[in-house]
Scaffold this active site. Structure first.
Site, PDB file in Angstrom:
ATOM      1  N   GLU A   1      -2.021   0.339   2.819  1.00  0.00           N
ATOM      2  CA  GLU A   1      -0.987   0.644   1.823  1.00  0.00           C
ATOM      3  C   GLU A   1      -0.553   2.111   1.876  1.00  0.00           C
ATOM      4  OE1 GLU A   1      -3.835  -1.124   1.201  1.00  0.00           O
ATOM      5  OE2 GLU A   1      -2.779  -3.049   1.220  1.00  0.00           O
ATOM      6  N   ASN A   2      -1.381   2.978   2.443  1.00  0.00           N
ATOM      7  CA  ASN A   2      -1.039   4.406   2.508  1.00  0.00           C
ATOM      8  C   ASN A   2       0.160   4.694   3.420  1.00  0.00           C
ATOM      9  OD1 ASN A   2      -4.505   5.546   2.220  1.00  0.00           O
ATOM     10  ND2 ASN A   2      -2.931   5.421   0.635  1.00  0.00           N
TER      11      ASN A   2
ATOM     12  N   ASP B   1     -11.431   9.678  -2.601  1.00  0.00           N
ATOM     13  CA  ASP B   1     -10.162   9.776  -3.342  1.00  0.00           C
ATOM     14  C   ASP B   1     -10.082  11.096  -4.108  1.00  0.00           C
ATOM     15  OD1 ASP B   1      -7.698   8.958  -4.209  1.00  0.00           O
ATOM     16  OD2 ASP B   1      -8.425   7.487  -5.663  1.00  0.00           O
TER      17      ASP B   1
END
Ligand code: IPE
Ligand code: IPE
Ligand code: MG
Length: 246
Positions: free
Chosen positions: A65-66, A18
């Site tokens: 979810e991306n 991330d």
């Protein structure tokens, strides 16, 4: 550099990569530049883990979810993934790495699926580290999928309700053939799991660092692994019990 013990490495290391966007923003660059830089980190970390003798490395590269991100970023990420996988096959062969993907592959563009299939097929005979990319992956989706397939097997009489156990259920997950992660690293300072391997992380040691993924180097990896080596994994028992067992 931190001194690593070779005998107490995680068998399975999982990483939530991330902070690519923030890395870029801090440098007034476009987010995609951060993702490109992140790919360089991936190449270096994959090689280092394989040299260290880690058996399984699982990288969270794109979450279910991306897909909610702006279309241009999603497209750029898909292109980057395709390029990375294609480009890395020769190095995976050199390093005896077996390539694997978990996640909802039906949602991936067909050109990405083609290079994924090709990399899986070409590296299938390798016996070294298993490199798994989590692509279009969400853990709740994985658990629901597993339950659905299990229910179908029950309806068809392949299994019976009395047979259901943790290990039977785990066999329906994408990770059926892998040991559970011993260690999870998340970069960029976020302290959350973000729907990654929820079942499998039940007893995993967690490690969070403020470093953004493009800046995560060998030194940071060794530092994290040293931290892991100093931990006592008790699995519910007491420290004295573990000591007595040796
Ligand atoms: C991680 O970096 C890469 C992906 C999720 C694909 P981010 O893109 O999430 O970077 P930040 O969190 O916005 O900094
Ligand atoms: C998690 O990162 C997914 C990947 C690293 C691929 P995100 O940056 O998407 O996570 P959230 O949404 O901020 O929790
Ligand atoms: Mg992020």
């Amino acid at each position: 550099m931190h001194i690593l013990k070779t005998e107490k490495l995680p068998r399975h290391l999982a990483i939530i990569m991330d902070g690519n966007g923030r890395w870029a923003k801090a440098r007034m660059l476009r987010r995609i530049v951060g993702h490109r830089k992140g790919v360089e980190t991936v190449r270096m970390i994959v090689e280092e883990c394989s040299l260290l003798g880690i058996s399984c490395l699982t990288l969270f590269a794109f979450s279910a979810e991306n897909w909610l991100r702006p279309k241009t970023e999603v497209q750029a990420l898909m292109m980057l993934l395709k390029k990375y996988i294609k480009m890395e096959v020769p190095r995976m062969m050199q390093n005896n790495i077996r390539f694997n993907v978990i996640g909802n592959r039906e949602e991936l563009p067909s050109d990405v699926n083609r290079v994924v299939d090709d990399a899986i097929a070409k590296t299938a005979g390798n016996s070294g580290m298993i490199l798994t990319l989590a692509l279009s992956y969400g853990a709740r989706q994985e658990i629901v999928r597993a339950a659905t397939i299990m229910a179908a097997d029950m309806a068809s009489g392949k299994i019976s309700a009395t047979e259901v156990s943790e290990s039977l259920f785990a066999g329906y997950l994408y990770t059926a053939d892998m040991p559970e992660p011993d260690f999870l690293i998340r970069t960029s300072g976020e302290m959350r799991i973000s729907n990654f391997l929820l079942w499998q992380l039940a007893y995993t040691e967690l490690y969070f660092t403020d470093i953004n993924w493009p800046d995560f180097g060998k030194r940071e990896l060794h530092k994290a692994l040293c931290d892991y080596q100093d931990r006592e994994r008790r699995f519910g028992r007491t420290s004295d019990q573990l000591q007595a067992r040796g």
